[in-house]
Design an enzyme around this catalytic site. Structure first.
Site, PDB file in Angstrom:
ATOM      1  N   GLN A   1      -0.217   4.927   1.127  1.00  0.00           N
ATOM      2  CA  GLN A   1      -0.660   4.878   2.482  1.00  0.00           C
ATOM      3  C   GLN A   1       0.716   5.519   3.121  1.00  0.00           C
ATOM      4  OE1 GLN A   1      -3.831   4.803   4.283  1.00  0.00           O
ATOM      5  NE2 GLN A   1      -2.443   5.925   5.514  1.00  0.00           N
TER       6      GLN A   1
ATOM      7  N   ARG B   1      -3.107  11.756   2.877  1.00  0.00           N
ATOM      8  CA  ARG B   1      -3.494  10.956   1.901  1.00  0.00           C
ATOM      9  C   ARG B   1      -3.377  11.841   0.382  1.00  0.00           C
ATOM     10  NH1 ARG B   1      -5.121   5.671   2.024  1.00  0.00           N
ATOM     11  NH2 ARG B   1      -4.823   5.705  -0.051  1.00  0.00           N
TER      12      ARG B   1
ATOM     13  N   ASP C   1      -2.370  -2.155  12.252  1.00  0.00           N
ATOM     14  CA  ASP C   1      -3.394  -2.458  10.892  1.00  0.00           C
ATOM     15  C   ASP C   1      -4.401  -3.616  11.397  1.00  0.00           C
ATOM     16  OD1 ASP C   1      -5.086  -2.117   8.696  1.00  0.00           O
ATOM     17  OD2 ASP C   1      -3.246  -3.029   7.396  1.00  0.00           O
TER      18      ASP C   1
ATOM     19  N   HIS D   1       0.807  -1.174   0.093  1.00  0.00           N
ATOM     20  CA  HIS D   1      -0.035   0.155  -0.104  1.00  0.00           C
ATOM     21  C   HIS D   1       0.925   1.303   0.100  1.00  0.00           C
ATOM     22  CE1 HIS D   1      -3.434   2.303   0.217  1.00  0.00           C
ATOM     23  NE2 HIS D   1      -3.992   2.034   1.468  1.00  0.00           N
TER      24      HIS D   1
ATOM     25  N   CYS E   1      -3.924   3.342   9.523  1.00  0.00           N
ATOM     26  CA  CYS E   1      -4.116   3.655   8.090  1.00  0.00           C
ATOM     27  C   CYS E   1      -5.718   3.788   7.933  1.00  0.00           C
ATOM     28  CB  CYS E   1      -3.760   2.647   6.925  1.00  0.00           C
ATOM     29  SG  CYS E   1      -4.405   0.982   7.433  1.00  0.00           S
TER      30      CYS E   1
HETATM   31  N1  NVA Z   1      -4.533  -4.159   5.469  1.00  0.00           N
HETATM   32  C1  NVA Z   1      -5.739  -3.300   5.191  1.00  0.00           C
HETATM   33  C2  NVA Z   1      -5.552  -2.140   4.910  1.00  0.00           C
HETATM   34  C3  NVA Z   1      -6.950  -1.356   4.445  1.00  0.00           C
HETATM   35  C4  NVA Z   1      -6.290   0.206   4.145  1.00  0.00           C
HETATM   36  C5  NVA Z   1      -6.417  -4.213   4.179  1.00  0.00           C
HETATM   37  O1  NVA Z   1      -6.017  -4.540   2.991  1.00  0.00           O
HETATM   38  O2  NVA Z   1      -7.733  -4.304   4.184  1.00  0.00           O
HETATM   39  N1   CP Z   2      -6.284   3.610   4.358  1.00  0.00           N
HETATM   40  C1   CP Z   2      -7.221   3.232   3.476  1.00  0.00           C
HETATM   41  O1   CP Z   2      -6.480   3.038   2.227  1.00  0.00           O
HETATM   42  O2   CP Z   2      -8.554   3.624   3.367  1.00  0.00           O
HETATM   43  P1   CP Z   2      -9.608   3.051   2.456  1.00  0.00           P
HETATM   44  O3   CP Z   2      -9.573   1.684   2.462  1.00  0.00           O
HETATM   45  O4   CP Z   2     -10.799   3.548   2.941  1.00  0.00           O
HETATM   46  O5   CP Z   2      -9.135   3.692   1.026  1.00  0.00           O
END
Ligand code: NVA
Ligand code: CP
Length: 300
Positions: free
Chosen positions: A132, A287, A219, A129, A259
């Site tokens: 982020q 972001r 997370d 990610h 995040c």
């Molecule tokens: N690890 C989480 C991050 C969400 C922004 C996911 O992949 O759902």
């Molecule tokens: N942190 C993040 O990426 O949030 P969303 O899943 O809401 O985009």
């Protein structure tokens, strides 16, 4: 820099340039200074997973830069009915100036970049990610005044966030300590990268990882796509929580990032979350600024 596919692809200099530009764009926005660097440009935003922050910050950011964002749900695209990504890439490259994609497999993002001829931005995969983590680095620098020499501690799943944080923080000269259960460690590619750094530590003890940390990050225990494993994961991750006990071994002025979305009383207590809401919601705001910087670098 042609794409933003993963933190592993960026140099320390490129990350610094993005953070500097993000700070400048944030200043300009706050002071009403127009910055239409992407006038006449279009960004396609493909979403195969849910999103609040990524969607709204990219869409608003593109508008603020003078460009036009198109929200493309995979339910409505032919990609959702099996049209190969190689073909989608070549077609969309003829209409758009850039693509942001949120999906499951990292390979899909890499394929878009390989077969398309426009910049591709990774808006989250199971592997990483990067958007982020650029916002996270921006936020740490904003609150602490520097990155180099600080210690970042990540508690929880060796997932997309952990992967990008490990790489991004190490590249910026930070010490990194990760605490996760033995069965949920980051993948080999990330651990191989981290093995090149003396200031990297992987442990299954949250207390050890959090010791003297300047920044604590966590997370969710079950990421998007892992909902079916939620119960099993709740058991495996019990104890991998940012709470008052863990905060007491970190530096007294340690900051906390998440995040979002957060699951209170799972990976973080309500109390710690609310005590650090200032940093966490600045992180969410950043972001917008960090991604605008990425789009300007790639598409202007
Ligand atoms: N690890 C989480 C991050 C969400 C922004 C996911 O992949 O759902
Ligand atoms: N942190 C993040 O990426 O949030 P969303 O899943 O809401 O985009």
């Amino acid at each position: 820099m042609k794409h933003l596919l993963k933190m592993l692809d960026l140099s320390t200099e490129e990350i610094t340039e993005i953070l500097d530009l993000a700070d400048q764009l944030k200043y300009e926005l706050k002071h009403g200074i127009p910055h239409p660097h992407l006038k006449g440009k279009t960004l396609g935003m493909i979403f195969q997973k849910a999103s609040t922050r990524t969607r709204v910050s990219f869409e608003t950011g593109m508008y603020q830069l003078g460009g036009y964002p198109l929200f493309l749900s995979s339910n409505d695209l032919q990609i959702g009915r099996g049209e190969p990504v190689q073909d989608t890439a070549r077609v969309l490259s003829r209409y758009l100036s850039g693509i942001m994609i949120r999906t499951f497999e990292q390979k899909e993002v890499e394929d878009l970049a390989e077969y398309g001829s426009i910049p591709i931005i990774n808006g989250l995969t199971d592997f990483c990610h990067p958007c982020q983590v650029l916002a996270d680095l921006m936020t740490i620098r904003e609150f602490k005044g520097k990155l180099e020499g600080l210690k970042m501690c990540f508690i929880g799943d060796g997932n997309n966030m952990a992967n990008s944080l490990i790489v991004g923080c190490l590249k910026m000269g930070m010490a990194v300590s990760v605490a996760c259960p033995d069965d949920y460690q980051p993948p080999k590619e990330i651990l191989d990268f981290a093995a090149g750094y003396d200031c990297f530590e992987l442990t299954n003890s949250p207390e050890q990882a959090a010791k003297d940390a300047d920044v604590l990050i966590t997370d969710v225990w079950a990421s998007m796509g892992q909902e079916g494993e939620a119960e099993k994961r709740r058991k495996a991750f019990a104890g991998y929580q940012i709470n008052d006990g863990l905060m007491s071994v970190a530096k007294a002025d340690a900051m906390v990032l998440h995040c979002l979305p957060a699951h209170r009383e799972e990976e973080i207590t309500e109390k710690v979350f609310e005590a650090h809401a200032k940093e966490i919601f600045e992180e969410a705001e950043n972001r917008l600024h960090a991604q605008k910087a990425v789009m300007v670098k790639l598409m202007a």
